[in-house]
Design a protein around this motif. Structure first.
Motif, PDB file in Angstrom:
ATOM      1  N   TYR A  48      52.678  43.695  53.024  1.00  0.00           N
ATOM      2  CA  TYR A  48      51.853  43.008  52.035  1.00  0.00           C
ATOM      3  C   TYR A  48      51.204  43.995  51.077  1.00  0.00           C
ATOM      4  N   ILE A  52      51.859  44.100  46.909  1.00  0.00           N
ATOM      5  CA  ILE A  52      50.804  43.894  45.909  1.00  0.00           C
ATOM      6  C   ILE A  52      50.549  45.177  45.119  1.00  0.00           C
ATOM      7  N   PHE A  59      44.923  42.981  43.504  1.00  0.00           N
ATOM      8  CA  PHE A  59      44.200  42.619  44.724  1.00  0.00           C
ATOM      9  C   PHE A  59      43.572  43.861  45.342  1.00  0.00           C
ATOM     10  N   SER A  60      42.541  43.631  46.159  1.00  0.00           N
ATOM     11  CA  SER A  60      41.879  44.759  46.810  1.00  0.00           C
ATOM     12  C   SER A  60      42.725  45.272  47.970  1.00  0.00           C
TER      13      SER A  60
END
Length: 357
Positions: A48, A52, A59-60
């Motif tokens: 993931y 990202i 996203f963080s």
């Protein structure tokens, strides 16, 4: 078929897109393995985080990263941006240049060539070859052209003919044209040597094929016949004879030309191959067969299987198995004769215009 230049560009672009996809997959794998093995995250978290990061969605972080982890993430972003940019650039070029559409057409034409059966092969699209192709096209005969000139290939495609870019003297080109399934080859290449090589190759790959060759002089005619050509035509010799005949017997030549070329819409000439199983008149005489009275068509000559030609056969002339009857008549008369002689051979299917009743 499309030119070699297009195939080369299409193949290069496809390889570049595949290469870009492989590199991108490798980057995803490297990123996942780093977070999983070095940062000690779960495999799902590692995958993931890699996705990202490469997609730059903003996203963080899944988990807090140290200095080493953040440096690796920066490097991962840079590698991903370069790879994705490369793929997008190649993909955009493919869309703008129409490579995907052309690739589909290329595959369709390859499929068409692979489906050819009992077709004709025309070697060379010069002054002679283009007239041969035009006659085949007008007659509705399936054929494929082999030519090694890119400009000629483009012209052939514009005319709607099926074409293969290649050297007709090479076995590879003839195999691509499915010579093993062809019934006739016409070689009209510029030089006698090329025509000779083509006939030799064709007869080797398919001994049953009928080979017709172009020759520039009488010596070449003899050599091509020795090589196995079933018929040899010299435009210069034939042209000279026709010019003399047109000067000496103009009305006869006008009549014959009208029948051969189809410009005379009243009469046509056709040949019929006698099959003993399909034809009820094999072994009988012309008088007994009564072909003239039944169909109205005139039997001009009979070509025996051994090559002997009987011109102007009389009533006592026998019709033998595997004879070729050369007949003249109207379209309706020749169709009637075709029915009388039976479903002789698919190669002799009449291609005559329909008449208005």
């Amino acid at each position: 078929m499309y030119s070699y230049t297009f195939e080369e560009k299409y193949g290069r672009l496809r390889k570049e897109l595949v290469r870009g996809g492989v590199v991108l997959g490798g980057i995803v794998l490297i990123g996942t393995l780093w977070y999983w093995l070095v940062e000690k995250w779960t495999f799902a978290e590692s995958a993931y985080m890699t996705v990202i990061t490469l997609s730059t969605v903003g996203f963080s972080e899944v988990r807090p990263l140290g200095e080493r982890g953040r440096l690796f993430t920066v490097a991962l972003i840079l590698m991903g941006l370069l790879t994705i940019g490369y793929i997008v650039n190649r993909f955009t070029e493919a869309l703008i240049q129409g490579y995907f559409q052309e690739g589909i057409k290329l595959r369709q034409e390859r499929s068409l060539i692979e489906s050819l059966d009992e077709h004709y092969i025309v070697c060379g699209f010069g002054r002679t070859g283009r007239h041969v192709a035009r006659e085949f096209f007008d007659e509705g005969i399936p054929f494929v052209i082999i030519d090694d000139d890119l400009e000629e290939v483009e012209e052939i495609k514009q005319l709607g003919y099926t074409v293969i870019l290649g050297d007709a003297t090479l076995d590879e080109s003839l195999v691509r044209a499915r010579i093993e399934k062809a019934i006739c080859l016409v070689t009209a290449l510029p030089s006698d040597a090329e025509n000779l090589y083509t006939v030799l190759s064709a007869k080797t790959l398919n001994p049953r094929i009928r080979a017709i060759a172009r020759a520039s002089n009488e010596e070449a005619v003899t050599k091509l016949q020795r090589a196995g050509a079933d018929a040899v035509v010299s435009p210069y010799i034939t042209g000279g004879k026709r010019l003399a005949a047109a000067a000496l017997r103009p009305q006869v030549m006008d009549f014959v030309d009208g029948i051969i070329t189809g410009s005379n819409s009243s009469y046509y000439m056709e040949e019929f191959l006698i099959d003993s199983e399909a034809c009820p008149f094999a072994g009988k005489t012309l008088r007994d067969a009564k072909l003239r009275s039944k169909s109205g068509a005139l039997v001009l000559a009979i070509r025996r299987f051994d090559g002997n030609l009987i011109a102007g056969p009389n009533g006592d002339t026998q019709i033998l198995e595997r004879d070729a009857l050369i007949c003249m008549g109207t379209a309706d008369q020749l169709r009637m004769l075709n029915k009388i002689l039976g479903p002789i051979n698919s190669n002799n299917t009449l291609r005559l215009p329909k008449t208005n009743k």
